[in-house]
Design an enzyme around this catalytic site. Structure first.
Site, short mmCIF file in Angstrom:
data_model
loop_
_atom_site.label_atom_id
_atom_site.label_comp_id
_atom_site.label_asym_id
_atom_site.label_seq_id
_atom_site.Cartn_x
_atom_site.Cartn_y
_atom_site.Cartn_z
N CYS A 1 40.36 53.42 32.05
CA CYS A 1 39.26 53.42 31.08
C CYS A 1 37.90 53.42 31.76
CB CYS A 1 39.38 52.23 30.14
SG CYS A 1 40.76 52.37 28.97
N GLY A 2 37.85 53.74 33.06
CA GLY A 2 36.57 53.92 33.73
C GLY A 2 35.93 52.65 34.25
N LYS A 3 36.75 51.63 34.53
CA LYS A 3 36.19 50.34 34.95
C LYS A 3 35.48 50.43 36.30
CE LYS A 3 37.96 45.68 35.84
NZ LYS A 3 39.22 44.96 36.03
N ARG B 1 46.40 55.05 45.72
CA ARG B 1 45.30 54.09 45.86
C ARG B 1 44.53 54.25 47.16
NH1 ARG B 1 44.32 50.19 41.56
NH2 ARG B 1 46.04 50.54 40.11
#
Length: 470
Positions: free
Chosen positions: A119-121, A240
């Site tokens: 969600c774009g954190k 990651r």
């Protein structure tokens, strides 16, 4: 990279320092002369154990090479164990970013935010504003520990020393600061390898050349673009990068302040293509806890293999559901208790709900159907929130909370196609919210049983009543 460790830490502990013992093993010792060739082994699903023992303040992790399970100071300690300690001691251990926001006049405010995965954190924590004169600096991208200072305000620290960020989708456009942070001294896991020894992933912003070694170790020709068909990704969707936070070009000077930074606003958000507006503000602390308790994202065809799930809301209260170390209903109550414990309620952070992901699939002029451009343009919403924290008269009362007055958002330089969407994404969808209330009442809140605080049921009743009167 992720934690502060070494001789200085032992000196700080002294002979009676309190700490949480953590043990991690991938469960596959190497024989003499044997090498792992850079491949971290993982046991099969039935033999992986990531176990937290809150009563004993103890963590065991076995059989997983995934960073989130191997980095025991991260989710295991800084959230699952820490939430329990925080409840007992009267503070908050949260799955939140911390950012420093400076306006053109040089005034500063600090903001935390909780957002579910994808969600774009991290993008928000390292945002580059599109409105002139504003500045965003990063204090933390993932975890915030908050407690009251001597002045009665909530202060937050980032307990981590690095970023454990999702690589796919990270590009110069979406998060340039994250790319720069990962230029050196960085561990990459499950990314693709290029012929010249560099890393590559989907959404990096440019196509690779020649052949790539994908995350499974197979050599394949690179795609002509920086995307891949679903299921054929070169990098794992959860690949990651693990980079030192001090390498971030927008790291705030206060990011390692032991006292922490005073928080003016708390944001909640999720991926909601309909119903939830661009931004609205809670009327009170308890109303803000209510907003945090209903956080969720709509399930899309891209995120599920079960067609029957599409369109339903996957709730992730406070974006901490997988990381809370005790009953979530009791967790909601703890937030209410923290609000009640404030010496001065006016000094509590203001609470907001944001949604960058409203969609209009029928508008061909909107890239991806998104009604708001997101990324750096989210600074326009942050600017409105900044002014709300100063009590500026730039909001109107609505059934769901306080929303921007007409003309209150700075739209200078925003593309016309997005300016045209403002009335729609800053309006109250009465029918959509009534459906939301029904879903919360019938499907979400019953999960917490007798642990659900009555204050949240009262907030739900109040929302429904206000909507019916509107």
């Amino acid at each position: 990279i992720m934690t502060r460790a070494g001789e200085k830490v032992w000196q700080y502990f002294g002979t009676d320092g309190d700490f949480v013992p953590c043990l991690h093993s991938v469960g596959k010792p190497l024989n003499n002369g044997e090498k792992d060739n850079g491949v971290w082994p993982c046991a099969d699903v039935e033999h992986k154990y990531i176990s937290q023992f809150p009563e004993e303040r103890l963590i065991w992790s076995y059989g997983s090479g995934y960073g989130g399970n191997a980095l025991l100071g991260k989710k295991c300690f800084a959230l699952r164990i820490a939430t329990v300690i925080a409840r007992e001691e009267g503070w908050l251990a949260e799955h939140m970013l911390i950012l420093k926001l400076t306006n053109p006049q040089g005034e500063v405010k600090y903001v935390t935010g909780a957002f579910p995965s994808a969600c774009g954190k991290t993008n928000l924590a390292m945002l580059i504003p599109t409105i002139p004169g504003w500045k965003v600096e990063t204090v933390g991208d993932d975890i915030a520990w908050m407690k009251f200072g001597k002045d009665g305000r909530l202060y937050a620290i980032n307990p981590e020393a690095g970023f454990f960020g999702v690589a796919p989708g990270t590009s110069a456009e979406s998060n340039k600061n994250a790319l720069v942070s990962a230029e050196k001294n960085t561990i990459f896991t499950n990314c693709a390898l290029t012929e010249d020894g560099d890393v590559w992933w989907e959404g990096i912003g440019y196509p690779a050349k020649g052949n790539l070694v994908d995350w499974k170790g197979n050599t394949r020709p690179a795609f002509p673009k920086d995307k891949a068909p679903k299921g054929e990704e070169m990098a794992h969707p959860n690949a990651r990068f693990t980079a030192p936070a001090k390498q971030c070009p927008c790291i705030a000077p206060e990011w390692e302040s032991p006292e922490g930074v005073p928080i003016s606003a708390i944001l909640f958000g999720g991926r909601r293509p309909s119903t939830v507006p661009l931004v609205h503000q809670a009327r009170s602390w308890n109303h803000g806890v209510f907003l945090g308790s209903i956080v969720g994202s709509e399930i899309t065809a891209a995120s599920t293999i079960n067609a029957a799930e599409v369109g339903k809301i996957r709730r992730d209260p406070f974006a901490i559901l997988p990381f809370c170390g005790y009953n979530m209903g009791d967790y909601f109550q703890h937030w209410i208790d923290v609000g009640n414990a404030a010496q001065d309620k006016d000094k509590l952070p203001k609470i907001f709900y944001v949604n960058w992901f409203r969609k209009d699939e029928n508008n061909p002029d909107l890239p991806g159907g998104f009604m708001w451009p997101g990324y750096g343009d989210n600074s326009r919403v942050l600017a409105w929130i900044f002014d709300r924290c100063d009590g500026k008269d730039n909001a109107v009362e609505t059934p769901i909370g306080l929303m921007p007055k007409e003309g209150a958002l700075n739209l200078d330089g925003l593309a016309d196609v997005y300016k045209q969407q403002i009335p729609a994404i800053t309006a109250v969808d009465k029918e959509g919210w009534l459906k939301e209330c029904k879903d919360i009442r019938e499907n979400h809140y019953p999960k917490f049983g007798k642990h659900l605080p009555k204050e949240l049921t009262e907030c739900l009743d109040d929302l429904e009543a206000r909507l019916n009167k509107a």
